[in-house]
Design a protein around this motif. Structure first.
Motif, PDB file in Angstrom:
ATOM      1  N   THR A  83       0.836  -1.182   0.092  1.00  0.00           N
ATOM      2  CA  THR A  83      -0.074  -0.018   0.051  1.00  0.00           C
ATOM      3  C   THR A  83       0.815   1.280   0.160  1.00  0.00           C
ATOM      4  OG1 THR A  83      -0.246   0.008   2.487  1.00  0.00           O
ATOM      5  CG2 THR A  83      -1.848  -1.271   1.230  1.00  0.00           C
ATOM      6  N   LYS A  84       2.150   1.155   0.242  1.00  0.00           N
ATOM      7  CA  LYS A  84       2.865   2.472   0.836  1.00  0.00           C
ATOM      8  C   LYS A  84       2.573   2.997   1.781  1.00  0.00           C
ATOM      9  CE  LYS A  84       5.517   4.765  -2.440  1.00  0.00           C
ATOM     10  NZ  LYS A  84       5.626   5.715  -3.511  1.00  0.00           N
ATOM     11  N   ILE A  85       1.477   3.610   1.968  1.00  0.00           N
ATOM     12  CA  ILE A  85       0.781   4.151   3.030  1.00  0.00           C
ATOM     13  C   ILE A  85      -0.778   3.662   3.410  1.00  0.00           C
ATOM     14  CG2 ILE A  85       1.949   6.387   2.829  1.00  0.00           C
ATOM     15  CD1 ILE A  85      -0.699   7.498   1.801  1.00  0.00           C
ATOM     16  N   GLY A  86      -1.297   3.714   4.501  1.00  0.00           N
ATOM     17  CA  GLY A  86      -2.551   3.372   4.902  1.00  0.00           C
ATOM     18  C   GLY A  86      -2.845   2.026   5.532  1.00  0.00           C
ATOM     19  N   GLY A  87      -1.626   1.108   5.522  1.00  0.00           N
ATOM     20  CA  GLY A  87      -1.831  -0.032   6.200  1.00  0.00           C
ATOM     21  C   GLY A  87      -1.996  -0.307   7.794  1.00  0.00           C
ATOM     22  N   TRP A  88      -1.776   0.775   8.493  1.00  0.00           N
ATOM     23  CA  TRP A  88      -1.946   0.879   9.965  1.00  0.00           C
ATOM     24  C   TRP A  88      -3.534   1.198  10.208  1.00  0.00           C
ATOM     25  CZ3 TRP A  88       3.077   3.267  12.577  1.00  0.00           C
ATOM     26  CH2 TRP A  88       4.095   2.600  12.156  1.00  0.00           C
ATOM     27  N   ALA A  89      -4.184   0.640  10.104  1.00  0.00           N
ATOM     28  CA  ALA A  89      -5.627   0.667  10.130  1.00  0.00           C
ATOM     29  C   ALA A  89      -6.359  -0.599  10.223  1.00  0.00           C
ATOM     30  CB  ALA A  89      -6.172   1.451   8.955  1.00  0.00           C
ATOM     31  N   SER A  90      -7.396  -0.616  11.055  1.00  0.00           N
ATOM     32  CA  SER A  90      -8.067  -1.586  11.281  1.00  0.00           C
ATOM     33  C   SER A  90      -9.013  -2.258  10.023  1.00  0.00           C
ATOM     34  CB  SER A  90      -9.275  -1.760  12.568  1.00  0.00           C
ATOM     35  OG  SER A  90     -10.312  -0.781  12.165  1.00  0.00           O
ATOM     36  N   HIS A  91      -9.442  -1.023   9.131  1.00  0.00           N
ATOM     37  CA  HIS A  91      -9.887  -1.602   7.717  1.00  0.00           C
ATOM     38  C   HIS A  91      -9.466  -0.636   7.086  1.00  0.00           C
ATOM     39  CE1 HIS A  91     -12.776  -3.262  10.786  1.00  0.00           C
ATOM     40  NE2 HIS A  91     -13.231  -4.079   9.802  1.00  0.00           N
ATOM     41  N   LEU A  92      -9.280  -1.099   5.559  1.00  0.00           N
ATOM     42  CA  LEU A  92      -8.963   0.115   4.524  1.00  0.00           C
ATOM     43  C   LEU A  92      -9.435  -0.367   3.069  1.00  0.00           C
ATOM     44  CD1 LEU A  92      -5.058  -0.747   4.003  1.00  0.00           C
ATOM     45  CD2 LEU A  92      -6.543  -2.098   5.609  1.00  0.00           C
ATOM     46  N   LEU A  93      -9.576   0.629   2.324  1.00  0.00           N
ATOM     47  CA  LEU A  93     -10.203   0.652   1.038  1.00  0.00           C
ATOM     48  C   LEU A  93      -8.745   0.216  -0.049  1.00  0.00           C
ATOM     49  CD1 LEU A  93     -12.925   3.243   1.210  1.00  0.00           C
ATOM     50  CD2 LEU A  93     -12.989   0.806   1.057  1.00  0.00           C
TER      51      LEU A  93
END
Length: 350
Positions: free
Chosen positions: A99-109
Motif C-alpha cells: 500500500t505504501k501508506i494506509g496499512g496501519w488501520a483496522s479497515h482500509l479500502l
C-alpha cells in the motif's frame, strides 16, 4: 470500536500528524465510505513496521505524502465488502497488498487489482513478513541482480526484515551467503544459513574479502554512505551491486529527495566503468506507471513463490515482535532500537 455496519465502516487508524517522535503517533477512529467501483474493503489482520515508516516520521522518505497521513507499507487481511465491478466471491478471502501508506488501520479500502491472493491456513503475521520485505528480496536477487544458483552474495544487515528473507531465499537457491550483523545476532544469522561478519569491526570488508577472495556475485546494500565504494569493490567481474536504501542518511536534516537522486545517479554512472560490473538503486515501484498489468503480475507471481517456500518450510519468517495496532508507538520504538532480528508486526486490537 471498529466494525462493518451496512454501507459504512468505522476504522481505527494510526496517524502521523507531522515530523514526530514515535510518541507523537495518534490513534483515531473515522468513517470509511462504502467501496467504490473496483475497490475492496479489507479487514486488517497484520501490517508491519518497516524502515520506510521510520523515515516517514522524520519526513525523510522519498516521495512520501504530505502530513498528516496513515502509514503502513503493506498489509494482510480479509475482504469484507466489495464495490461494483469486483467479483462477489472476493468477500471472505484473504489477500496481501503493498500500500505504501494506509496499512496501519483496522479497515482500509484497496483497489482490487492490487490484491495478491494468500492461501488459507497461513499465519497472517508470517505472511506479512514476506510482502514488502520478501518481494523486495526476491526481485533484487532473481530479477535485478539475476544471481545464478551456486553463486556467492553479501547481504548487509542480514538480521533485518529484508536481509533475513534474502538470506533464506538465496540459500534455497543453493547460494553461499555472507551476512553482516551485530555480534549478538550472529547465531541467528548463522542459523539462517549465512556466514556472519560483525559490521562494527573496522576490518569488516577485509573479513568479507577473505571469505570470498575472488569477489562475489552480488552485494545487497541498504546503507550506502561512505562504505558504498567498499561494497562495489567486493564484486567480481560480472557482479552486481544492488542498493535498496540510504540508511546512512536517516538522521540527517531536511528532505531525502536530493540525496536519493545523487545516489541513483552515482550508481548509474558506475555501470559505464570498464570493469563489467553492474549497479542500480532498487525500487519496488519500478514499472507501475509504464506497464501496470505486468507490474502487478510480477508481484503476484513473486509472492506466490515466496508463500510456496513458506509452505515448504524453506523460509522461516522472522517476527521480532507482535503489537496491537493501538501500541504502534511501542512497536516503532522497538523497530528503531536496532536490537531486533526480523520484522515488528502490528495486529488488530482484541
Amino acid at each position: 470500536m471498529s466494525g462493518v455496519s451496512g454501507t459504512s465502516t468505522v476504522t481505527t487508524e494510526v496517524v502521523m500528524p507531522g515530523p514526530i517522535e514515535p510518541a507523537g503517533l495518534q490513534v483515531q477512529a473515522r468513517d470509511l465510505p462504502a467501496p467504490a467501483a473496483g475497490q475492496v474493503l479489507l479487514r486488517m489482520e497484520a501490517t508491519g513496521v518497516s524502515f520506510a515508516e521510520q523515515q516517514m516520521r522524520r519526513g525523510r522518505y522519498y516521495d512520501q505524502p504530505t502530513f498528516p497521513f496513515v502509514p503502513g507499507y503493506d498489509v494482510v487481511g480479509t475482504a469484507v465488502a466489495v464495490g461494483p465491478r469486483v467479483a462477489a466471491e472476493t468477500v471472505g478471502r484473504r489477500f496481501a497488498a503493498i500500500t505504501k501508506i494506509g496499512g496501519w488501520a483496522s479497515h482500509l479500502l484497496i483497489e482490487a487489482a492490487d490484491l495478491m491472493p494468500v492461501p488459507e491456513g497461513l499465519d497472517p503475521a508470517e505472511v506479512e513478513t514476506l510482502i514488502i520485505n520478501g518481494i523486495t528480496a526476491w526481485q533484487m536477487l532473481h530479477r535485478t541482480a539475476k544471481v545464478r544458483p551456486g553463486g556467492t552474495i553479501v547481504v548487509l544487515g542480514a538480521n533485518g526484515g529484508v536481509g533475513s528473507v534474502l538470506v533464506q531465499i538465496a540459500r534455497a537457491a543453493n547460494m553461499t551467503v555472507i551476512g553482516t550483523a551485530a555480534a549478538r545476532h550472529h547465531d541467528a544469522v548463522r542459523a539462517l544459513g549465512a556466514t556472519p561478519v560483525d559490521y562494527r569491526d573496522a576490518d569488516a570488508y577485509e573479513q568479507i574479502r577473505a571469505l570470498a577472495p575472488e569477489g562475489v556475485d552480488a552485494v545487497f546494500d541498504h546503507i550506502a554512505g561512505e562504505n558504498l565504494v567498499k561494497s562495489w569493490k567486493l564484486l567480481r567481474k560480472g557482479g552486481y551491486l544492488c542498493v535498496y536504501g540510504n540508511a546512512a542518511t536517516v538522521n540527517d536534516e531536511g528532505g531525502n529527495f536530493w540525496p536519493t537522486m545523487a545516489l541513483v545517479s552515482r550508481l548509474m554512472l558506475w555501470n559505464y566503468l570498464p570493469n563489467r560490473r553492474g549497479a542500480s538503486f532498487f525500487s519496488i515501484w519500478a514499472g507501475k506507471t509504464i506497464t501496470p498489468k505486468a507490474f502487478r503480475a510480477r508481484r503476484r507471481e513473486d509472492l506466490a513463490q515466496l508463500l510456496q517456500l513458506l509452505a515448504d518450510q524453506e523460509v522461516k519468517p522472522q517476527i521480532a515482535a507482535r503489537f496491537p495496532l493501538s501500541a504502534a508507538t511501542d512497536a516503532m520504538l522497538l523497530a528503531e532500537s536496532r536490537t531486533v532480528m526480523g520484522k515488528v508486526v502490528l495486529t488488530p486490537d482484541a
